[in-house]
Design a protein around this motif. Structure first.
Motif, short mmCIF file in Angstrom:
data_model
loop_
_atom_site.label_atom_id
_atom_site.label_comp_id
_atom_site.label_asym_id
_atom_site.label_seq_id
_atom_site.Cartn_x
_atom_site.Cartn_y
_atom_site.Cartn_z
N GLN A 1 0.85 -1.20 0.00
CA GLN A 1 0.00 0.00 0.00
C GLN A 1 0.88 1.24 0.00
O GLN A 1 1.23 1.78 1.06
N PRO A 2 1.25 1.70 -1.20
CA PRO A 2 2.26 2.77 -1.31
C PRO A 2 1.83 4.10 -0.70
O PRO A 2 2.66 4.98 -0.51
N ASP A 3 0.53 4.25 -0.39
CA ASP A 3 0.12 5.52 0.23
C ASP A 3 0.48 5.59 1.71
O ASP A 3 0.37 6.63 2.33
N LEU A 4 0.90 4.48 2.30
CA LEU A 4 1.31 4.50 3.71
C LEU A 4 2.75 5.00 3.80
O LEU A 4 3.64 4.48 3.13
N LEU A 5 2.96 6.00 4.65
CA LEU A 5 4.30 6.58 4.82
C LEU A 5 5.26 5.52 5.36
O LEU A 5 4.96 4.86 6.35
N PRO A 6 6.42 5.35 4.72
CA PRO A 6 7.35 4.32 5.20
C PRO A 6 8.03 4.70 6.52
O PRO A 6 8.03 5.86 6.91
N TYR A 7 8.61 3.71 7.17
CA TYR A 7 9.39 3.96 8.38
C TYR A 7 10.78 3.39 8.16
O TYR A 7 11.07 2.86 7.08
N MET A 8 11.65 3.50 9.15
CA MET A 8 13.02 3.04 8.94
C MET A 8 13.60 2.45 10.22
O MET A 8 13.36 2.96 11.32
N LEU A 9 14.36 1.36 10.06
CA LEU A 9 15.07 0.73 11.18
C LEU A 9 16.56 0.92 10.97
O LEU A 9 17.06 0.70 9.86
N LEU A 10 17.27 1.34 12.01
CA LEU A 10 18.72 1.56 11.90
C LEU A 10 19.50 0.68 12.87
O LEU A 10 19.00 0.31 13.94
N ALA A 11 20.72 0.38 12.48
CA ALA A 11 21.65 -0.30 13.37
C ALA A 11 23.05 -0.06 12.82
O ALA A 11 23.20 0.46 11.71
N HIS A 12 24.09 -0.38 13.58
CA HIS A 12 25.44 -0.20 13.03
C HIS A 12 26.31 -1.44 13.18
O HIS A 12 26.20 -2.20 14.14
N ILE A 13 27.17 -1.58 12.16
CA ILE A 13 28.01 -2.77 12.01
C ILE A 13 29.31 -2.65 12.79
O ILE A 13 29.87 -3.64 13.25
N ASP A 14 29.83 -1.43 12.92
CA ASP A 14 31.14 -1.27 13.55
C ASP A 14 31.05 -1.32 15.07
O ASP A 14 29.98 -1.16 15.65
N VAL A 15 32.18 -1.60 15.68
CA VAL A 15 32.26 -1.71 17.14
C VAL A 15 33.47 -0.91 17.63
O VAL A 15 34.34 -0.53 16.84
N VAL A 16 33.52 -0.67 18.95
CA VAL A 16 34.69 -0.01 19.53
C VAL A 16 35.75 -1.08 19.80
O VAL A 16 35.44 -2.27 19.90
N PRO A 17 37.03 -0.68 19.92
CA PRO A 17 38.08 -1.67 20.16
C PRO A 17 37.86 -2.43 21.47
O PRO A 17 37.12 -1.96 22.34
N ALA A 18 38.52 -3.58 21.59
CA ALA A 18 38.43 -4.36 22.83
C ALA A 18 39.71 -5.16 22.97
O ALA A 18 40.17 -5.74 21.98
N SER A 19 40.30 -5.19 24.18
CA SER A 19 41.43 -6.10 24.35
C SER A 19 41.20 -7.02 25.53
O SER A 19 40.76 -6.60 26.60
N GLU A 20 41.47 -8.28 25.27
CA GLU A 20 41.21 -9.33 26.24
C GLU A 20 41.90 -9.04 27.57
O GLU A 20 41.37 -9.33 28.64
N SER A 21 43.08 -8.38 27.50
CA SER A 21 43.88 -8.16 28.70
C SER A 21 43.23 -7.18 29.68
O SER A 21 43.64 -7.08 30.83
N ASP A 22 42.16 -6.48 29.24
CA ASP A 22 41.46 -5.59 30.18
C ASP A 22 40.67 -6.37 31.23
O ASP A 22 40.12 -5.78 32.16
N GLY A 23 40.57 -7.69 31.03
CA GLY A 23 39.88 -8.51 32.02
C GLY A 23 38.66 -9.26 31.49
O GLY A 23 37.77 -9.61 32.26
#
Ligand SMILES: CC/C=C\C/C=C\C/C=C\C/C=C\C/C=C\C/C=C\CCC(=O)O
Ligand SMILES: N[C@@H](Cc1ccccc1)C(=O)O
Ligand SMILES: [Zn+2]
Ligand SMILES: [Zn+2]
Length: 523
Positions: A132-154
């Protein structure tokens, strides 16, 4: 001393009236407060309303499908899509991640209902066509990247291992934000496999550089949609979550939907003094001057603003779920905001709700032990409360530091984001609320302020309905796992994520919200 007696009793008589008047005022204040406490339940509303019937396809996963879906999720966690800086991303991992998406969700990529585009090399934009193209679309967002992590932090398990411990999957990105990336596409994969075709079209945007501001991924996806004159009914991104035991005195878990996010400012402080021999030092060094400035900033937090932004709505929505005396206070923030604010300020994760926060994140100075340092520099990262602006925060900082020798430069900054509607007539908010309650009937839903920043801020010209939420279950201590050590999600929680997106997508097929007290609303 004649006359002292009658004078005294006159004063006494007045005092009596003053006392009575004060008592009356207090009693009526108390009555108002009590009435508010008893009547404030903003959480019923549309729950009781009659929603338009749409078909609902349940997930009904077989054991094999469950395992398959967890396997794909773990594969996503094992790809180290780390962002270090806008110019330093793990592009090999990002490329590998694109292949994983194609392999993991073959039906999504093959469906004639779905158009897929790669944006800025590593970000993805999907369009799922509605009948039903007359219905205004919506949007879902997410992100693929991550912050660094090092095992030695515990870490209890290597951060890119996706190792299972006691029904939890450990790894960087399990909470931020691959559970959303994979959860959204997994829900769509199963829906398409079961022959579902949406009535309302929707977009899915997956950014690849959110952790370094999203200037390539999200920014270009948003620009593309703007060029195509797309208007969105609403947008859902990561952000707030389900808090269970995090807010003291709250009976049961609550889902907080971020209706805005705090602003941000990164300020560079620098002090320059003449270099020279350390054997003949002046009374103060550049390092000493800077250290004192930084200490003043930490000792003098930004003013308490609790109750002056949409966090007020959070407590009004949750009031009826607090036990006494908190229920009384949360219902009457006009009186108790300063006390509640002071209480929240005791813990970092709730202090963030009450004010603009000040975090000293970098400090550098000196080149050799016997040379007087000519330059000392520090970086302060502030997250700006909804009732503040970058300008005001900079002025306050200068006043607190109060030392002309400390130079302050704004490196990057933006004001708090606009507040999206959370009224009974807000399509986005109410659809989210219904979807949350359909899947998790035990939750109380309330609006909240997202303390971190998200890719959604690049989409503010496409819609006024920007919401930040994912049904991640956060118990005390879990907030520290985000960007911290032992980031993890339970297997059950990941399955529920898929269930949530599946329900949300189908709930969006209603044409309008049901009639509320305030009337019917067209979309
Ligand atoms: C006004 C009510 C708001 C909050 C209520 C109280 C407590 C919240 C407790 C924990 C919240 C934990 C985490 C949410 C914060 C950050 C994650 C959000 C976005 C992530 C952005 C990113 O770094 O990619
Ligand atoms: N989401 C991250 C990175 C970020 C910072 C500022 C703006 C955009 C993104 C954060 O809030 O810290
Ligand atoms: Zn994130
Ligand atoms: Zn993050």
């Amino acid at each position: 001393m004649a006359g002292a007696g009658p004078k005294k009793s006159k004063v006494f008589r007045y005092l009596k009236y003053i006392f009575l008047a004060v008592l009356c005022v207090l009693l009526s204040l108390f009555t108002v407060a009590l009435l508010r406490t008893l009547s404030l339940n903003v959480n019923v509303g549309l729950q009781l309303a009659h929603w338009e019937e749409t078909n609902h396809i349940g997930l009904d996963l077989s054991q094999r499908q469950r395992e398959e879906m967890l396997t794909r999720f773990k594969e996503a966690i094992r790809i180290p899509t780390v962002s270090y800086s806008p110019t330093d991303l793990n592009t090999t991992a990002l490329r590998e991640f694109s292949s994983l998406l194609r392999k993991a969700f073959p039906t999504v990529f093959a469906s004639s209902l779905v158009q897929h585009e790669v944006v800025a090399e590593y970000s993805h934009l999907f369009w799922v066509q509605g009948s039903q193209p007359d219905l205004l679309p919506y949007m879902l967002l997410a992100h693929i990247d991550v912050v660094p992590a090092s095992e030695s932090d515990g870490w209890e398990a290597p951060p890119f291992s996706a190792k299972e411990i006691d029904d939890f999957i450990y790894g960087r990105g399990t909470l931020d934000n691959k559970e959303c990336v994979m959860g959204i596409l997994q829900a769509l994969e199963y829906l398409l496999l079961r022959g579902y075709a949406p009535r309302r079209g929707f977009y899915i945007g997956l950014g690849h550089d959110e952790e370094v501001s999203g200037f390539n991924g999200a920014m270009n996806v948003a620009r593309l949609l703007e060029q195509r004159h797309v208007q969105l009914s609403f947008l859902l991104d990561e952000g707030l979550l389900v808090v269970d035991g995090v807010l003291k005195g709250l009976d049961g878990p609550a889902a907080l939907i971020g209706v805005t996010e705090k602003g941000m400012a990164t300020v560079k402080l620098s002090v320059i003094t003449a270099p020279g021999h350390s054997s003949m030092p002046p009374r103060e060094s550049s390092i000493g001057i800077l250290a004192a400035a930084v200490k003043r900033l930490e000792d003098n937090p930004m003013p308490m603003l609790f109750g002056q932004g949409p966090e007020r709505g959070t407590f009004e929505h949750l009031a009826h779920k607090f036990n006494f005396p908190l229920r009384f206070m949360a219902s009457n923030l006009w009186l108790f905001a300063p006390i509640v604010g002071r209480f929240l300020a005791l813990k970092p994760e709730t202090n963030a709700i009450t004010r603009t926060t000040t975090a000293v994140t970098m400090f550098n100075g000196g080149v050799k032990y016997n040379i007087l340092p000519s330059v000392a520099e520090a970086y302060v990262n502030l997250r700006i409360h909804s009732a503040h602006s970058v300008r005001e925060v900079m002025d306050l900082m200068e006043w607190t530091v109060g030392d002309q020798r400390v130079r302050m430069d704004l490196v990057e900054g933006f004001d708090p984001l606009p507040v999206s509607s959370y009224s009974e007539t807000s399509f986005g908010f109410q659809i989210l609320k219904k979807s949350i309650l359909d899947v998790f009937p035990q939750l109380t839903v309330a609006p909240g302020v997202c303390m971190a920043n998200t890719d959604s801020r690049h989409y503010k010209d496409l819609t006024t309905g920007v919401y930040r939420f994912a049904p991640i279950w956060a118990k005390p201590g879990d907030a520290q796992r985000i960007h911290g050590i032992n980031e993890r999600i339970s297997k059950k929680n990941y399955e529920d994520m898929v269930g949530f997106y599946s329900t949300l997508i189908q709930n969006c097929d209603v044409r309008t919200l049901p009639e509320s007290h305030s009337g019917v609303h067209e979309f």
